[in-house]
Write an enzyme that holds these catalytic residues in place. Structure first.
Site, PDB file in Angstrom:
ATOM      1  N   GLY A  29     -50.431 -80.095  37.826  1.00 26.26           N
ATOM      2  CA  GLY A  29     -50.685 -81.515  38.038  1.00 26.26           C
ATOM      3  C   GLY A  29     -49.738 -82.140  39.038  1.00 26.26           C
ATOM      4  N   SER A  30     -50.004 -83.412  39.307  1.00 22.29           N
ATOM      5  CA  SER A  30     -49.279 -84.093  40.379  1.00 22.29           C
ATOM      6  C   SER A  30     -47.835 -84.432  40.000  1.00 22.29           C
ATOM      7  CB  SER A  30     -50.039 -85.366  40.772  1.00 22.29           C
ATOM      8  OG  SER A  30     -50.167 -86.224  39.655  1.00 22.29           O
ATOM      9  N   ASP A  85     -44.279 -79.409  32.048  1.00 24.68           N
ATOM     10  CA  ASP A  85     -45.704 -79.672  32.267  1.00 24.68           C
ATOM     11  C   ASP A  85     -45.965 -81.178  32.206  1.00 24.68           C
ATOM     12  OD1 ASP A  85     -48.376 -79.219  32.708  1.00 24.68           O
ATOM     13  OD2 ASP A  85     -48.655 -77.840  31.031  1.00 24.68           O
ATOM     14  N   ALA A  87     -48.964 -84.426  31.298  1.00 32.02           N
ATOM     15  CA  ALA A  87     -49.926 -84.729  30.231  1.00 32.02           C
ATOM     16  C   ALA A  87     -50.769 -85.919  30.660  1.00 32.02           C
ATOM     17  CB  ALA A  87     -49.196 -85.043  28.926  1.00 32.02           C
ATOM     18  N   LYS A  98     -54.136 -82.956  27.097  1.00 29.16           N
ATOM     19  CA  LYS A  98     -53.968 -82.339  28.407  1.00 29.16           C
ATOM     20  C   LYS A  98     -55.301 -81.763  28.870  1.00 29.16           C
ATOM     21  CE  LYS A  98     -50.582 -79.673  29.383  1.00 29.16           C
ATOM     22  NZ  LYS A  98     -50.582 -80.268  30.725  1.00 29.16           N
ATOM     23  N   GLU A 107     -52.267 -73.506  30.216  1.00 28.47           N
ATOM     24  CA  GLU A 107     -51.125 -74.370  29.862  1.00 28.47           C
ATOM     25  C   GLU A 107     -50.757 -74.198  28.389  1.00 28.47           C
ATOM     26  OE1 GLU A 107     -51.649 -78.059  33.021  1.00 28.47           O
ATOM     27  OE2 GLU A 107     -52.780 -78.119  31.169  1.00 28.47           O
TER      28      GLU A 107
HETATM   29  C1  5RP Z   1     -53.799 -80.244  33.885  1.00 34.65           C
HETATM   30  C2  5RP Z   1     -52.966 -81.153  33.063  1.00 34.65           C
HETATM   31  C3  5RP Z   1     -52.011 -82.033  33.780  1.00 34.65           C
HETATM   32  O1  5RP Z   1     -50.713 -81.696  33.401  1.00 34.65           O
HETATM   33  C4  5RP Z   1     -52.334 -83.454  33.422  1.00 34.65           C
HETATM   34  O2  5RP Z   1     -53.664 -83.731  33.847  1.00 34.65           O
HETATM   35  C5  5RP Z   1     -51.370 -84.443  34.089  1.00 34.65           C
HETATM   36  O3  5RP Z   1     -51.527 -84.428  35.475  1.00 34.65           O
HETATM   37  P1  5RP Z   1     -50.836 -85.504  36.415  1.00 34.65           P
HETATM   38  O4  5RP Z   1     -49.358 -85.253  36.339  1.00 34.65           O
HETATM   39  O5  5RP Z   1     -51.425 -85.205  37.782  1.00 34.65           O
HETATM   40  O6  5RP Z   1     -51.220 -86.866  35.919  1.00 34.65           O
HETATM   41  O7  5RP Z   1     -53.040 -81.186  31.859  1.00 34.65           O
HETATM   42  O8  5RP Z   1     -54.703 -79.521  33.104  1.00 34.65           O
END
Ligand code: 5RP
Length: 229
Positions: A29-30, A85, A87, A98, A107
């Site tokens: 994710g970002s 990670d 979320a 997630k 994950e």
């Molecule tokens: C991917 C995920 C990501 O960790 C979640 O979507 C958060 O992403 P972001 O930091 O881009 O908001 O669970 O499966």
């Protein structure tokens, strides 16, 4: 404050937990992007030595390569010291939704193999009850997706097959589909998780319950750390 800056702050704080010699789980994710960038910087400056990462998605694998983070697989290492990670939704018990990036299966495998799971988010991810802002992503085998969609509807979810902009179903790194199951705000996420775990066609779901060690939340007033009690 700019959301990207908040994500970067949370990620930077989490990276402080990584020490030389560790096996590090690399989420997706970002927000995690900024953690990967920082780990890369610390490796190249020599502050972190003998780090190996296990990526949770093909996308993360590519980013880790870009930042010269050495990678291994579970063939070589079966225990992760710390995983960082992101979320989509976090409640006050450190339970999570997630799977926004469709990487929930790998994950969760990483989370279960980790001594410590650190979640990095900006404050918009905090929620009074999981399900308030985000559906529960459910990974299903392609063969059974229509059946599992019907099952999810039968347990009172609005269930939608996730698609790309071109109308094709999203396919995960493990070759499965994602159904976004909107149950509304969850009164009891454990009960929902149980309903999702009893179906052969459902591979995994995005409820991460009792897995998180720490959540690092960056907000306009600074960083807050939510610790497992
Ligand atoms: C991917 C995920 C990501 O960790 C979640 O979507 C958060 O992403 P972001 O930091 O881009 O908001 O669970 O499966």
């Amino acid at each position: 404050m700019n959301k990207e800056l908040l994500k970067k702050q949370a990620a930077g704080k989490a990276v402080e937990e990584i020490k030389s010699g560790m096996v590090v789980g690399l989420g997706s994710g970002s927000t995690v992007y900024y953690a990967l960038e920082k780990i890369g910087e610390l490796i190249s400056s020599g502050e972190l030595k003998n780090i190996v990462g296990i990526p949770s998605s093909k996308q993360t694998e590519k980013i880790a390569d870009k930042f010269n983070i050495p990678l291994v697989t579970f063939d070589e290492k079966q225990e992760i010291d710390v995983t960082i990670d992101g979320a989509d939704e976090v409640d006050k018990y450190l339970n999570l939704i997630k799977g926004g990036g469709a990487a929930l299966l790998r994950e969760k495998v990483l989370a279960q193999a980790s001594k410590k799971l650190i979640i990095v988010v900006d404050e918009s991810k905090l929620s009074p009850k999981l399900g308030t802002n985000w559906p529960v992503p459910v990974e299903v085998i392609q063969f059974a997706y229509a059946l599992e969609q019907k099952y999810l509807e039968s347990v009172n979810a609005e269930a939608e097959l996730r698609k790309y902009d071109n109308g094709e179903p999203v396919v995960t790194d493990e070759g499965n589909y994602i159904i976004d199951a909107n149950f509304g705000a969850l009164q009891n996420p454990f009960e929902i998780a149980e309903k999702l775990e009893n179906r052969a066609g459902i591979v995994e779901h995005g409820l991460f319950l009792h897995l998180t060690s720490k959540v690092i939340v960056a907000g306009k007033d600074g960083i807050i750390i939510l610790d497992k009690k």
